[in-house]
Scaffold this motif. Structure first.
Motif, PDB file in Angstrom:
ATOM      1  N   THR A   1      49.694  77.633 -54.700  1.00 12.90           N
ATOM      2  CA  THR A   1      49.621  78.049 -53.311  1.00 12.90           C
ATOM      3  C   THR A   1      49.592  76.705 -52.373  1.00 12.90           C
TER       4      THR A   1
ATOM      5  N   ASN B   1      52.996  75.002 -52.714  1.00 16.20           N
ATOM      6  CA  ASN B   1      54.214  75.566 -52.073  1.00 16.20           C
ATOM      7  C   ASN B   1      53.771  76.999 -51.393  1.00 16.20           C
ATOM      8  N   PRO B   2      53.400  77.001 -49.918  1.00 14.46           N
ATOM      9  CA  PRO B   2      52.687  78.091 -49.467  1.00 14.46           C
ATOM     10  C   PRO B   2      53.883  79.264 -49.327  1.00 14.46           C
ATOM     11  N   ASP B   3      55.023  79.007 -49.727  1.00 19.23           N
ATOM     12  CA  ASP B   3      56.198  79.919 -49.406  1.00 19.23           C
ATOM     13  C   ASP B   3      56.247  80.907 -50.523  1.00 19.23           C
ATOM     14  N   VAL B   4      55.750  80.718 -51.607  1.00 22.58           N
ATOM     15  CA  VAL B   4      55.909  81.580 -52.733  1.00 22.58           C
ATOM     16  C   VAL B   4      54.479  81.925 -53.077  1.00 22.58           C
ATOM     17  N   SER B   5      53.430  82.156 -51.907  1.00 24.23           N
ATOM     18  CA  SER B   5      51.930  82.820 -52.428  1.00 24.23           C
ATOM     19  C   SER B   5      52.153  84.113 -52.785  1.00 24.23           C
TER      20      SER B   5
END
Length: 107
Positions: free
Chosen positions: A66, A69-73
């Protein structure tokens, strides 16, 4: 070949030994009851230790993923929760087996 032969021999020995192990009649002696209690305690302790370590590694990986790559949290969180549930089920199965060992044949 050698490994498969070893597995087959172990399987046959365990199947043949099961009848002798289940043939005992009467109540449990104090020594057997003590061994069951100790075995249940050690088994549950090892299961809890292993599950705790596994959950820690899973949570660590999810946090690192996370952070990178916070977009796929959302996907990471769902996958992590499913994985944690599977790990926790191992501890629950161990608890069920321990309770069966302790209470099916009371002391």
């Amino acid at each position: 070949m050698r490994k498969s032969m070893l597995v087959m021999v172990n399987t046959v020995v365990l199947v043949l030994a099961a009848g002798a192990a289940m043939a005992a009649e009467g109540g449990l002696s104090a020594a057997v009851a003590s061994q069951i209690a100790w075995g249940s305690a050690v088994g549950m302790g090892l299961a809890a230790l292993g599950c705790g370590i596994g959950m820690g590694f899973g949570l660590k990986g999810a946090c690192e993923g996370t952070a990178r790559n916070p977009d796929v949290s959302g996907k990471i969180t769902v996958t992590m929760l499913i994985g944690l549930a599977m790990i926790e089920s191992l501890a629950i199965y161990t608890l069920v087996v321990d309770l069966i060992l302790l209470f099916v044949k009371p002391f």
